[in-house]
Write a protein that holds these residues in place. Structure first.
Motif, PDB file in Angstrom:
ATOM      1  N   LYS A 183       0.834  -1.201   0.000  1.00 44.53           N
ATOM      2  CA  LYS A 183       0.000   0.000   0.000  1.00 44.53           C
ATOM      3  C   LYS A 183       0.873   1.258   0.000  1.00 44.53           C
ATOM      4  O   LYS A 183       0.655   2.176  -0.787  1.00 44.53           O
ATOM      5  N   TYR A 184       1.890   1.265   0.854  1.00 43.14           N
ATOM      6  CA  TYR A 184       2.784   2.428   0.918  1.00 43.14           C
ATOM      7  C   TYR A 184       3.651   2.532  -0.328  1.00 43.14           C
ATOM      8  O   TYR A 184       3.931   3.629  -0.801  1.00 43.14           O
ATOM      9  N   ALA A 185       4.069   1.409  -0.867  1.00 45.51           N
ATOM     10  CA  ALA A 185       4.868   1.435  -2.098  1.00 45.51           C
ATOM     11  C   ALA A 185       4.044   2.024  -3.246  1.00 45.51           C
ATOM     12  O   ALA A 185       4.544   2.859  -4.012  1.00 45.51           O
ATOM     13  N   ASN A 186       2.793   1.614  -3.351  1.00 43.14           N
ATOM     14  CA  ASN A 186       1.927   2.145  -4.407  1.00 43.14           C
ATOM     15  C   ASN A 186       1.721   3.648  -4.239  1.00 43.14           C
ATOM     16  O   ASN A 186       1.769   4.400  -5.215  1.00 43.14           O
ATOM     17  N   GLU A 187       1.505   4.081  -3.009  1.00 41.68           N
ATOM     18  CA  GLU A 187       1.311   5.507  -2.747  1.00 41.68           C
ATOM     19  C   GLU A 187       2.583   6.296  -3.063  1.00 41.68           C
ATOM     20  O   GLU A 187       2.539   7.369  -3.656  1.00 41.68           O
ATOM     21  N   PHE A 188       3.717   5.756  -2.680  1.00 46.06           N
ATOM     22  CA  PHE A 188       4.996   6.415  -2.955  1.00 46.06           C
ATOM     23  C   PHE A 188       5.221   6.541  -4.462  1.00 46.06           C
ATOM     24  O   PHE A 188       5.593   7.603  -4.961  1.00 46.06           O
ATOM     25  N   ASN A 189       4.975   5.465  -5.182  1.00 47.78           N
ATOM     26  CA  ASN A 189       5.142   5.497  -6.640  1.00 47.78           C
ATOM     27  C   ASN A 189       4.191   6.501  -7.279  1.00 47.78           C
ATOM     28  O   ASN A 189       4.563   7.209  -8.211  1.00 47.78           O
ATOM     29  N   ARG A 190       2.962   6.584  -6.778  1.00 46.31           N
ATOM     30  CA  ARG A 190       1.996   7.561  -7.284  1.00 46.31           C
ATOM     31  C   ARG A 190       2.519   8.979  -7.065  1.00 46.31           C
ATOM     32  O   ARG A 190       2.476   9.816  -7.967  1.00 46.31           O
ATOM     33  N   MET A 191       3.056   9.238  -5.894  1.00 43.49           N
ATOM     34  CA  MET A 191       3.589  10.569  -5.583  1.00 43.49           C
ATOM     35  C   MET A 191       4.754  10.912  -6.511  1.00 43.49           C
ATOM     36  O   MET A 191       4.867  12.042  -6.979  1.00 43.49           O
ATOM     37  N   LEU A 192       5.612   9.947  -6.774  1.00 44.75           N
ATOM     38  CA  LEU A 192       6.741  10.199  -7.669  1.00 44.75           C
ATOM     39  C   LEU A 192       6.267  10.522  -9.080  1.00 44.75           C
ATOM     40  O   LEU A 192       6.816  11.401  -9.745  1.00 44.75           O
ATOM     41  N   GLN A 193       5.250   9.813  -9.540  1.00 43.00           N
ATOM     42  CA  GLN A 193       4.739  10.047 -10.894  1.00 43.00           C
ATOM     43  C   GLN A 193       4.062  11.405 -11.019  1.00 43.00           C
ATOM     44  O   GLN A 193       4.062  11.998 -12.089  1.00 43.00           O
ATOM     45  N   GLU A 194       3.506  11.901  -9.915  1.00 42.70           N
ATOM     46  CA  GLU A 194       2.794  13.176  -9.947  1.00 42.70           C
ATOM     47  C   GLU A 194       3.642  14.349  -9.455  1.00 42.70           C
ATOM     48  O   GLU A 194       3.135  15.453  -9.318  1.00 42.70           O
ATOM     49  N   ARG A 195       4.897  14.113  -9.219  1.00 41.35           N
ATOM     50  CA  ARG A 195       5.721  15.170  -8.629  1.00 41.35           C
ATOM     51  C   ARG A 195       5.742  16.417  -9.502  1.00 41.35           C
ATOM     52  O   ARG A 195       5.744  16.333 -10.731  1.00 41.35           O
ATOM     53  N   THR A 196       5.768  17.550  -8.805  1.00 40.18           N
ATOM     54  CA  THR A 196       5.685  18.821  -9.514  1.00 40.18           C
ATOM     55  C   THR A 196       6.820  19.772  -9.152  1.00 40.18           C
ATOM     56  O   THR A 196       6.979  20.803  -9.791  1.00 40.18           O
ATOM     57  N   LEU A 197       7.603  19.472  -8.157  1.00 42.12           N
ATOM     58  CA  LEU A 197       8.645  20.389  -7.733  1.00 42.12           C
ATOM     59  C   LEU A 197       9.632  20.703  -8.846  1.00 42.12           C
ATOM     60  O   LEU A 197      10.080  21.823  -8.993  1.00 42.12           O
ATOM     61  N   ASP A 198       9.991  19.707  -9.628  1.00 41.41           N
ATOM     62  CA  ASP A 198      10.954  19.941 -10.703  1.00 41.41           C
ATOM     63  C   ASP A 198      10.364  20.762 -11.847  1.00 41.41           C
ATOM     64  O   ASP A 198      11.087  21.343 -12.650  1.00 41.41           O
ATOM     65  N   LYS A 199       9.052  20.903 -11.923  1.00 41.17           N
ATOM     66  CA  LYS A 199       8.393  21.682 -12.956  1.00 41.17           C
ATOM     67  C   LYS A 199       8.430  23.174 -12.650  1.00 41.17           C
ATOM     68  O   LYS A 199       8.189  23.980 -13.508  1.00 41.17           O
ATOM     69  N   GLU A 200       8.712  23.512 -11.405  1.00 35.44           N
ATOM     70  CA  GLU A 200       8.723  24.917 -10.994  1.00 35.44           C
ATOM     71  C   GLU A 200      10.008  25.634 -11.408  1.00 35.44           C
ATOM     72  O   GLU A 200      10.072  26.846 -11.406  1.00 35.44           O
TER      73      GLU A 200
END
Length: 98
Positions: free
Chosen positions: A80-97
């Motif tokens: 469950k935590y691995a899936n959530e972590f992977n989801r967060m990585l795929q949606e990351r936005t910090l590098d877009k700023e």
């Protein structure tokens, strides 16, 4: 019991140390679960999809995984935590700023 725990100096001192009194077992325990020696726990390897299991022997690796929070009671919990972590990585936005 909860109300007394909040006001009793002994319970507050335990809280500061990351410990708590378990009235059911009548033992002081850590707030987070940790396997007993010889029991299995699960952790996440970032480069792999499935959680891995390890036997608790209180070595440096066990302690590092536990302290980092990458330490789970069940494979399902770890997944469950691995899936959530992977989801967060795929949606990351910090590098877009930048």
């Amino acid at each position: 019991m909860k109300e007394k725990e909040c006001t009793c100096p002994i319970f507050r001192a335990l809280e500061k140390q990351g410990l708590r009194w378990n009235p059911e077992t009548e033992e002081i325990e850590t707030k987070r679960w940790r396997a007993k020696e010889g029991e299995r726990y699960y952790y996440i390897k970032p480069s792999e999809d499935d959680p891995k299991s390890y036997t608790e022997c209180f070595d440096k690796i066990d302690t590092w995984l536990w302290e980092s929070g990458n330490y789970f009671r069940t494979e399902d919990e770890a997944r469950k935590y691995a899936n959530e972590f992977n989801r967060m990585l795929q949606e990351r936005t910090l590098d877009k700023e930048e």
